[in-house]
Write a protein that holds these residues in place. Sequence first.
Motif, mmCIF file in Angstrom:
data_model
loop_
_atom_site.group_PDB
_atom_site.id
_atom_site.type_symbol
_atom_site.label_atom_id
_atom_site.label_comp_id
_atom_site.label_asym_id
_atom_site.label_seq_id
_atom_site.Cartn_x
_atom_site.Cartn_y
_atom_site.Cartn_z
ATOM 1 N N THR A 159 21.844 33.010 -22.401
ATOM 2 C CA THR A 159 22.213 31.800 -21.655
ATOM 3 C C THR A 159 23.664 31.883 -21.186
ATOM 4 O O THR A 159 24.003 31.366 -20.133
ATOM 5 C CB THR A 159 21.976 30.520 -22.506
ATOM 6 N N GLY A 160 24.521 32.569 -21.964
ATOM 7 C CA GLY A 160 25.909 32.756 -21.531
ATOM 8 C C GLY A 160 25.954 33.522 -20.208
ATOM 9 O O GLY A 160 26.647 33.117 -19.268
ATOM 10 N N ASP A 161 25.185 34.624 -20.119
ATOM 11 C CA ASP A 161 25.153 35.414 -18.875
ATOM 12 C C ASP A 161 24.576 34.589 -17.719
ATOM 13 O O ASP A 161 25.080 34.639 -16.589
ATOM 14 C CB ASP A 161 24.300 36.679 -19.045
ATOM 15 N N GLY A 172 35.389 26.290 -24.429
ATOM 16 C CA GLY A 172 34.633 26.778 -25.586
ATOM 17 C C GLY A 172 33.683 25.730 -26.127
ATOM 18 O O GLY A 172 33.179 25.857 -27.248
ATOM 19 N N ASP A 173 33.446 24.667 -25.343
ATOM 20 C CA ASP A 173 32.467 23.648 -25.753
ATOM 21 C C ASP A 173 31.072 24.049 -25.282
ATOM 22 O O ASP A 173 30.934 24.880 -24.375
ATOM 23 C CB ASP A 173 32.827 22.288 -25.124
ATOM 24 N N LEU A 174 30.061 23.411 -25.864
ATOM 25 C CA LEU A 174 28.693 23.701 -25.438
ATOM 26 C C LEU A 174 28.379 22.968 -24.140
ATOM 27 O O LEU A 174 28.761 21.806 -23.958
ATOM 28 C CB LEU A 174 27.689 23.263 -26.515
ATOM 29 N N VAL A 196 20.971 20.696 -19.616
ATOM 30 C CA VAL A 196 21.227 21.735 -18.601
ATOM 31 C C VAL A 196 20.628 23.066 -19.065
ATOM 32 O O VAL A 196 19.896 23.747 -18.329
ATOM 33 C CB VAL A 196 22.748 21.893 -18.357
ATOM 34 N N VAL A 197 20.935 23.421 -20.317
ATOM 35 C CA VAL A 197 20.517 24.730 -20.836
ATOM 36 C C VAL A 197 18.996 24.773 -21.040
ATOM 37 O O VAL A 197 18.338 25.762 -20.702
ATOM 38 C CB VAL A 197 21.265 25.018 -22.161
ATOM 39 N N ILE A 198 18.442 23.686 -21.557
ATOM 40 C CA ILE A 198 16.992 23.638 -21.786
ATOM 41 C C ILE A 198 16.255 23.714 -20.442
ATOM 42 O O ILE A 198 15.241 24.404 -20.315
ATOM 43 C CB ILE A 198 16.604 22.362 -22.577
ATOM 44 N N GLY A 246 22.197 33.842 -27.835
ATOM 45 C CA GLY A 246 23.056 32.687 -27.533
ATOM 46 C C GLY A 246 22.262 31.431 -27.246
ATOM 47 O O GLY A 246 22.819 30.431 -26.783
ATOM 48 N N PHE A 247 21.003 31.455 -27.516
ATOM 49 C CA PHE A 247 20.102 30.311 -27.356
ATOM 50 C C PHE A 247 18.997 30.448 -28.383
ATOM 51 O O PHE A 247 18.462 31.555 -28.525
ATOM 52 C CB PHE A 247 19.499 30.276 -25.948
ATOM 53 N N PRO A 248 18.614 29.403 -29.099
ATOM 54 C CA PRO A 248 19.176 28.051 -29.080
ATOM 55 C C PRO A 248 20.475 27.929 -29.874
ATOM 56 O O PRO A 248 20.682 28.645 -30.840
ATOM 57 C CB PRO A 248 18.064 27.222 -29.735
ATOM 58 N N ARG A 249 21.326 27.014 -29.429
ATOM 59 C CA ARG A 249 22.636 26.810 -30.056
ATOM 60 C C ARG A 249 22.754 25.434 -30.690
ATOM 61 O O ARG A 249 23.786 25.115 -31.258
ATOM 62 C CB ARG A 249 23.721 26.937 -28.986
ATOM 63 N N THR A 250 21.723 24.608 -30.558
ATOM 64 C CA THR A 250 21.674 23.304 -31.245
ATOM 65 C C THR A 250 20.244 23.133 -31.750
ATOM 66 O O THR A 250 19.315 23.790 -31.235
ATOM 67 C CB THR A 250 21.979 22.124 -30.280
ATOM 68 N N ALA A 305 18.453 20.563 -31.264
ATOM 69 C CA ALA A 305 17.677 20.002 -30.139
ATOM 70 C C ALA A 305 17.168 21.115 -29.225
ATOM 71 O O ALA A 305 16.024 21.066 -28.735
ATOM 72 C CB ALA A 305 18.536 19.013 -29.347
ATOM 73 N N GLN A 306 17.981 22.136 -29.005
ATOM 74 C CA GLN A 306 17.528 23.275 -28.186
ATOM 75 C C GLN A 306 16.405 24.032 -28.890
ATOM 76 O O GLN A 306 15.443 24.476 -28.252
ATOM 77 C CB GLN A 306 18.686 24.229 -27.886
ATOM 78 N N ALA A 307 16.529 24.195 -30.211
ATOM 79 C CA ALA A 307 15.490 24.918 -30.964
ATOM 80 C C ALA A 307 14.167 24.165 -30.892
ATOM 81 O O ALA A 307 13.101 24.763 -30.701
ATOM 82 C CB ALA A 307 15.930 25.101 -32.414
ATOM 83 N N ASN A 344 38.023 27.138 -30.940
ATOM 84 C CA ASN A 344 37.106 26.014 -30.712
ATOM 85 C C ASN A 344 35.649 26.477 -30.764
ATOM 86 O O ASN A 344 34.793 25.787 -31.328
ATOM 87 C CB ASN A 344 37.403 25.352 -29.362
ATOM 88 N N ARG A 345 35.357 27.662 -30.207
ATOM 89 C CA ARG A 345 33.966 28.151 -30.222
ATOM 90 C C ARG A 345 33.481 28.340 -31.658
ATOM 91 O O ARG A 345 32.312 28.088 -31.958
ATOM 92 C CB ARG A 345 33.858 29.456 -29.427
ATOM 93 N N LEU A 346 34.398 28.769 -32.541
ATOM 94 C CA LEU A 346 33.986 28.961 -33.943
ATOM 95 C C LEU A 346 33.744 27.616 -34.632
ATOM 96 O O LEU A 346 32.811 27.478 -35.424
ATOM 97 C CB LEU A 346 35.033 29.792 -34.703
HETATM 98 P P1 AMP Z 1 28.188 33.238 -24.796
HETATM 99 O O1 AMP Z 1 28.248 34.211 -23.671
HETATM 100 O O2 AMP Z 1 26.843 33.203 -25.471
HETATM 101 O O3 AMP Z 1 29.318 33.403 -25.776
HETATM 102 O O4 AMP Z 1 28.369 31.794 -24.150
HETATM 103 C C1 AMP Z 1 29.546 31.447 -23.466
HETATM 104 C C2 AMP Z 1 29.622 29.943 -23.285
HETATM 105 O O5 AMP Z 1 28.510 29.502 -22.494
HETATM 106 C C3 AMP Z 1 29.545 29.119 -24.555
HETATM 107 O O6 AMP Z 1 30.793 28.989 -25.208
HETATM 108 C C4 AMP Z 1 29.036 27.776 -24.010
HETATM 109 O O7 AMP Z 1 30.061 27.068 -23.354
HETATM 110 C C5 AMP Z 1 28.046 28.237 -22.959
HETATM 111 N N1 AMP Z 1 26.694 28.445 -23.523
HETATM 112 C C6 AMP Z 1 26.010 29.624 -23.634
HETATM 113 N N2 AMP Z 1 24.821 29.433 -24.193
HETATM 114 C C7 AMP Z 1 24.737 28.101 -24.461
HETATM 115 C C8 AMP Z 1 23.752 27.274 -25.065
HETATM 116 N N3 AMP Z 1 22.606 27.781 -25.528
HETATM 117 N N4 AMP Z 1 24.021 25.947 -25.176
HETATM 118 C C9 AMP Z 1 25.163 25.412 -24.715
HETATM 119 N N5 AMP Z 1 26.139 26.129 -24.148
HETATM 120 C C10 AMP Z 1 25.932 27.475 -24.020
#
Ligand code: AMP
Length: 193
Positions: free
Chosen positions: A32-34, A57-59, A64-66, A87-91, A93-95, A145-147
């Motif tokens: 999902t990041g890509d 670094g917030d979600l 949007v992601v779903i 990188g998915f699911p990250r919450t 709710a996403q799972a 923040n991401r951590l």
């Molecule tokens: P990543 O490349 O997986 O490290 O994701 C980079 C950034 O994209 C994250 O820090 C979030 O801001 C966003 N992101 C990626 N995947 C998700 C996801 N499943 N849910 C919410 N935000 C995401």
Amino acid sequence: MINIVLFGPPGSGKGTQAKILAEKYGFQHVSTGDLLRSEVGNETPLGLEAKTYMDKGDLVPDVVVIGMIGNLLDDKAGKVKGFIFDGFPRTVAQAEALDKLLTEKSYQINKVMSLHVDDDELVRRLVERGKVSGRSDDNEEAIRNRLVVYGDNTAPVADYYADQLKLSDVVGVGSIDDINAVLCEHVNGVVGS
Ligand code: AMP
């Protein structure tokens, strides 16, 4: 169709390992990041919205992601040998949403592999990556923040899959090949080879 989740904090090696596994098993790698970075790069409305969250670094919001994953599954489910989600699911709710989307198509998550790396090592890796990645979120403030976000919002997803008896913990420190060998043992357990 086999569905695998590669789980773990930022910098744990999910992307690297997901690419290798996708190649080896002929699965589609879904990061999902890509996908979001591609939307940002193309300056789509979704990308412009997502960027404000990503830079800090917030979600990005679940809806949007779903929605993005729903579209991808409508397009590709059943047409590929499997998916490897990175990188998915990250919450939670996403799972839950992913389970629902897969069930509707008579599929399920077969295995979740969780990579474990301690925080000092994660920060070290991400700061190093930031020197070459060009990613706007690979700076120390966004990394910290991401951590925090991972601990608060994403770590509970492991319990969600542990309750379903699908979670395997894997040490994420060592050589890429050694870690990959352990991951392959788990994948082999679900592809039956
Ligand atoms: P990543 O490349 O997986 O490290 O994701 C980079 C950034 O994209 C994250 O820090 C979030 O801001 C966003 N992101 C990626 N995947 C998700 C996801 N499943 N849910 C919410 N935000 C995401």
